[in-house]
Design an enzyme around this catalytic site. Structure first.
Site, mmCIF file in Angstrom:
data_model
loop_
_atom_site.group_PDB
_atom_site.id
_atom_site.type_symbol
_atom_site.label_atom_id
_atom_site.label_comp_id
_atom_site.label_asym_id
_atom_site.label_seq_id
_atom_site.Cartn_x
_atom_site.Cartn_y
_atom_site.Cartn_z
ATOM 1 N N HIS A 133 0.860 -1.185 0.000
ATOM 2 C CA HIS A 133 0.000 0.000 0.000
ATOM 3 C C HIS A 133 0.893 1.231 0.000
ATOM 4 C CE1 HIS A 133 -1.417 3.238 2.804
ATOM 5 N NE2 HIS A 133 -2.375 3.302 1.898
ATOM 6 N N HIS A 197 -8.672 -5.222 17.169
ATOM 7 C CA HIS A 197 -9.524 -6.375 17.444
ATOM 8 C C HIS A 197 -8.841 -7.705 17.124
ATOM 9 C CE1 HIS A 197 -10.523 -5.538 13.153
ATOM 10 N NE2 HIS A 197 -10.643 -6.848 13.062
#
Length: 297
Positions: A133, A197
């Site tokens: 990215h 998470h």
């Protein structure tokens, strides 16, 4: 600084992002054309499909746009997008609140904005080749301006030498702007690309910055240019090293699961994804970062 001065600087930044996009697209199509041996080399090389994108303001009027360049189903790239955009208008209430919370001055006085940048995400055909990215951008309001961006490596199958090369190139391009920058931006990337998470990082890191305004526009623009220039020498040698390697079905399964992790991050945590969708930019361009296939265990 006068509006004329800043309009000239906006044009320079926008042109730079567009030229970087052209350079990267050409380099990636060359990688496709030159893939001569190994998995998928007997297939036709992929080419980019180029589509204009638009942003609409709340009243439906034109508010800028850009170009979405996507290559799908290539020999090297399963899906890669290289997007550029220049958008403007008035920030909505949620965006104003978010920027005020980050300490951006004057948003409550005038929520007008202008933003330009390049965003790239590559999902690779061969699981041995790392996904990647990169983005760089400039943001302007009547009371503030700043630069942001960086690049990070996201391999499904990690190789220490690939990670070392990617980081070494980032450091080489950052050091002329101050030897303190690479460790600062590396630490920022480690924090930003962490998935709470899952209690793990999205990949093996890179560099990242936001809200970059030292008061010296030319110096900050030079820095963001070098972040962009670092991308191809940091990434292309890794593609050339790994694209011809053999892989197993287990490797492919690992890749698809890792892509699920990438999708979770971009949909739940990524600031750019949230901003693009919240401000009315082309949803297909904003969600270009998502992989073509992924799975969850």
């Amino acid at each position: 600084m006068t509006d004329t001065d800043f309009n000239e600087r906006k044009a320079r930044a926008s042109d730079w992002f567009r030229n970087l996009r052209d350079e990267i697209v050409a380099a990636f199509e060359t990688l496709e054309a030159n893939h001569a041996s190994g998995p998928f080399s007997d297939e036709p090389p992929g080419r980019f499909e180029v589509t204009p994108t638009t942003r609409r303001s709340d009243d439906g009027s034109d508010a800028g746009g850009g170009v979405m360049s996507v290559l799908r189903g290539g020999r090297v790239f399963e899906k890669v997008g290289v997007n550029v955009s220049t958008v403007y208008g008035t920030l909505g209430a949620a965006a104003q609140k978010a920027m005020a919370a980050r300490g951006v001055p004057g948003i409550e006085l005038d929520p007008s904005f202008w933003a330009s940048g390049i965003s790239l995400v590559a999902h690779m055909r061969n699981p041995q080749v790392p996904a990647v990215h990169m983005n760089t951008r400039m943001f302007w309001t009547p009371h503030a301006w700043w630069f942001g961006g960086g690049s990070d490596l996201n391999p499904a199958l990690e190789y220490a030498e690939d990670t070392a090369h990617f980081h070494a190139v980032q450091k080489t391009f950052l050091d002329p702007h101050g030897t303190q920058l690479y460790p600062e931006l590396k630490a920022w990337a480690d924090e930003y690309f962490f998935i709470p998470h899952r209690n793990r990082a999205r990949g093996v890191g890179g560099i990242f910055m936001d809200d970059r305004n030292t008061g010296d526009w030319e110096a900050d623009f030079a820095l963001v240019q070098d972040i962009g220039r670092a991308f191809l020498p940091a990434f292309v040698p890794l593609v050339e090293r790994r694209r011809g390697a053999e892989f197993t079905e287990a490797d492919r399964d690992t890749q698809l699961v890792h892509r699920g992790l990438y999708a979770e991050y971009n949909l739940v945590h990524d600031r750019g994804t949230k901003f693009g969708l919240a401000t009315g930019h082309d949803a297909n361009a904003v969600l270009m970062s998502l992989p073509p296939l992924a799975k969850w265990v």
